[in-house]
Design a protein around this motif. Structure first.
Motif, PDB file in Angstrom:
ATOM      1  N   HIS A  58       0.821  -1.199   0.000  1.00 53.37           N
ATOM      2  CA  HIS A  58       0.000   0.000   0.000  1.00 53.37           C
ATOM      3  C   HIS A  58       0.859   1.254   0.000  1.00 53.37           C
ATOM      4  O   HIS A  58       2.089   1.176   0.065  1.00 53.37           O
ATOM      5  CB  HIS A  58      -0.910   0.023   1.235  1.00 53.37           C
ATOM      6  CG  HIS A  58      -1.896  -1.099   1.287  1.00 53.37           C
ATOM      7  ND1 HIS A  58      -2.936  -1.218   0.404  1.00 53.37           N
ATOM      8  CD2 HIS A  58      -1.979  -2.172   2.113  1.00 53.37           C
ATOM      9  CE1 HIS A  58      -3.635  -2.306   0.683  1.00 53.37           C
ATOM     10  NE2 HIS A  58      -3.072  -2.919   1.715  1.00 53.37           N
ATOM     11  N   GLU A  59       0.184   2.391  -0.032  1.00 56.90           N
ATOM     12  CA  GLU A  59       0.840   3.689   0.070  1.00 56.90           C
ATOM     13  C   GLU A  59      -0.149   4.658   0.691  1.00 56.90           C
ATOM     14  O   GLU A  59      -1.337   4.343   0.821  1.00 56.90           O
ATOM     15  CB  GLU A  59       1.243   4.201  -1.317  1.00 56.90           C
ATOM     16  CG  GLU A  59       0.013   4.513  -2.188  1.00 56.90           C
ATOM     17  CD  GLU A  59       0.349   5.145  -3.523  1.00 56.90           C
ATOM     18  OE1 GLU A  59       1.537   5.292  -3.840  1.00 56.90           O
ATOM     19  OE2 GLU A  59      -0.601   5.509  -4.232  1.00 56.90           O
ATOM     20  N   GLU A 121      -7.386  14.531   2.673  1.00 55.20           N
ATOM     21  CA  GLU A 121      -7.763  13.129   2.556  1.00 55.20           C
ATOM     22  C   GLU A 121      -6.488  12.321   2.363  1.00 55.20           C
ATOM     23  O   GLU A 121      -5.654  12.656   1.524  1.00 55.20           O
ATOM     24  CB  GLU A 121      -8.703  12.954   1.352  1.00 55.20           C
ATOM     25  CG  GLU A 121      -9.194  11.536   1.172  1.00 55.20           C
ATOM     26  CD  GLU A 121     -10.215  11.412   0.034  1.00 55.20           C
ATOM     27  OE1 GLU A 121     -10.309  12.342  -0.788  1.00 55.20           O
ATOM     28  OE2 GLU A 121     -10.905  10.381  -0.013  1.00 55.20           O
ATOM     29  N   LEU A 122      -6.340  11.307   3.164  1.00 57.98           N
ATOM     30  CA  LEU A 122      -5.226  10.380   2.991  1.00 57.98           C
ATOM     31  C   LEU A 122      -5.749   9.206   2.183  1.00 57.98           C
ATOM     32  O   LEU A 122      -6.758   8.595   2.550  1.00 57.98           O
ATOM     33  CB  LEU A 122      -4.708   9.898   4.349  1.00 57.98           C
ATOM     34  CG  LEU A 122      -4.348  10.978   5.364  1.00 57.98           C
ATOM     35  CD1 LEU A 122      -3.826  10.342   6.651  1.00 57.98           C
ATOM     36  CD2 LEU A 122      -3.309  11.937   4.797  1.00 57.98           C
ATOM     37  N   VAL A 123      -5.092   8.910   1.090  1.00 57.75           N
ATOM     38  CA  VAL A 123      -5.599   7.849   0.216  1.00 57.75           C
ATOM     39  C   VAL A 123      -4.493   6.858  -0.124  1.00 57.75           C
ATOM     40  O   VAL A 123      -3.319   7.198  -0.128  1.00 57.75           O
ATOM     41  CB  VAL A 123      -6.185   8.418  -1.103  1.00 57.75           C
ATOM     42  CG1 VAL A 123      -7.089   9.595  -0.834  1.00 57.75           C
ATOM     43  CG2 VAL A 123      -5.094   8.818  -2.083  1.00 57.75           C
ATOM     44  N   CYS A 124      -4.901   5.634  -0.399  1.00 58.76           N
ATOM     45  CA  CYS A 124      -4.000   4.675  -1.034  1.00 58.76           C
ATOM     46  C   CYS A 124      -4.389   4.661  -2.498  1.00 58.76           C
ATOM     47  O   CYS A 124      -5.542   4.405  -2.840  1.00 58.76           O
ATOM     48  CB  CYS A 124      -4.144   3.279  -0.436  1.00 58.76           C
ATOM     49  SG  CYS A 124      -3.148   2.059  -1.339  1.00 58.76           S
ATOM     50  N   ASN A 125      -3.407   4.959  -3.356  1.00 53.28           N
ATOM     51  CA  ASN A 125      -3.746   5.077  -4.783  1.00 53.28           C
ATOM     52  C   ASN A 125      -3.201   3.920  -5.611  1.00 53.28           C
ATOM     53  O   ASN A 125      -2.940   4.071  -6.798  1.00 53.28           O
ATOM     54  CB  ASN A 125      -3.269   6.422  -5.336  1.00 53.28           C
ATOM     55  CG  ASN A 125      -4.135   6.899  -6.484  1.00 53.28           C
ATOM     56  OD1 ASN A 125      -5.241   6.392  -6.703  1.00 53.28           O
ATOM     57  ND2 ASN A 125      -3.647   7.867  -7.235  1.00 53.28           N
ATOM     58  N   PHE A 126      -3.073   2.776  -4.990  1.00 51.24           N
ATOM     59  CA  PHE A 126      -2.801   1.581  -5.776  1.00 51.24           C
ATOM     60  C   PHE A 126      -4.106   1.245  -6.509  1.00 51.24           C
ATOM     61  O   PHE A 126      -5.189   1.492  -5.978  1.00 51.24           O
ATOM     62  CB  PHE A 126      -2.353   0.432  -4.864  1.00 51.24           C
ATOM     63  CG  PHE A 126      -0.869   0.405  -4.651  1.00 51.24           C
ATOM     64  CD1 PHE A 126      -0.212   1.518  -4.163  1.00 51.24           C
ATOM     65  CD2 PHE A 126      -0.134  -0.724  -4.959  1.00 51.24           C
ATOM     66  CE1 PHE A 126       1.162   1.516  -3.981  1.00 51.24           C
ATOM     67  CE2 PHE A 126       1.245  -0.732  -4.783  1.00 51.24           C
ATOM     68  CZ  PHE A 126       1.898   0.375  -4.293  1.00 51.24           C
ATOM     69  N   PRO A 127      -4.005   0.696  -7.716  1.00 48.47           N
ATOM     70  CA  PRO A 127      -5.215   0.473  -8.520  1.00 48.47           C
ATOM     71  C   PRO A 127      -6.314  -0.268  -7.754  1.00 48.47           C
ATOM     72  O   PRO A 127      -6.096  -1.373  -7.250  1.00 48.47           O
ATOM     73  CB  PRO A 127      -4.701  -0.360  -9.695  1.00 48.47           C
ATOM     74  CG  PRO A 127      -3.281   0.077  -9.857  1.00 48.47           C
ATOM     75  CD  PRO A 127      -2.783   0.309  -8.446  1.00 48.47           C
ATOM     76  N   GLY A 128      -7.469   0.385  -7.667  1.00 47.65           N
ATOM     77  CA  GLY A 128      -8.629  -0.238  -7.042  1.00 47.65           C
ATOM     78  C   GLY A 128      -8.707  -0.092  -5.540  1.00 47.65           C
ATOM     79  O   GLY A 128      -9.756  -0.353  -4.950  1.00 47.65           O
TER      80      GLY A 128
END
Ligand SMILES: [Cu+2]
Length: 142
Positions: A58-59, A121-128
């Motif tokens: 993740h990221e 907003e903290l997001v994980c931007n790995f596909p999906g």
């Protein structure tokens, strides 16, 4: 300036039957989440520490929220990723600071960002992953 150490635990749910690339039946299932503690910090220099408790890589990317926009509302493109325009920083290296190829299972990453008062907003931007629920709001107070 205030330095706040926070540790959003990045968590992934059961994924034994989850296609890595996000196939049919995956979108809309909220198997993954991103939890932030605390969810409110004072403006200034903020140290972000991310521990990946999940099984997948993740990221965490820090994106601003505009007025009236809530976490989780960003449209994902065909790649299953959201627009990172306006990113204030990201944590995506295993056992290191800054941007990289992602934080592997069980690893920690970190970065330091300077945040003005506002909503982020903290997001994980790995596909999906975003559409699977990997986002959380971070509020920054003056
Ligand atoms: Cu993820």
């Amino acid at each position: 300036m205030t330095t706040v150490d926070m540790g959003p635990g990045v968590m992934a749910g059961p994924n034994a039957r989850t296609p890595m690339s996000g196939g049919p039946g995956w979108y809309g299932m909220r198997l993954m989440r991103l939890a932030g503690h605390p969810d409110t910090v004072a403006a200034g220099v903020v140290s972000l520490r991310v521990f990946n408790t999940g099984a997948l890589t993740h990221e965490v990317v820090v994106l601003p929220l505009s007025a009236g926009q809530s976490a989780g509302e960003r449209p994902a493109g065909p790649s299953g990723r959201v627009d990172e325009a306006g990113s204030l920083g990201e944590v995506s290296r295993s056992c290191a600071a800054g941007a990289g190829d992602g934080i592997t299972s069980g690893a920690t990453g970190w970065t330091t960002v300077t945040l003005q008062p506002g909503r982020y907003e903290l997001v994980c931007n790995f596909p999906g992953h975003y559409t699977a629920g990997m986002y959380t709001e971070l509020d920054v107070t003056p």
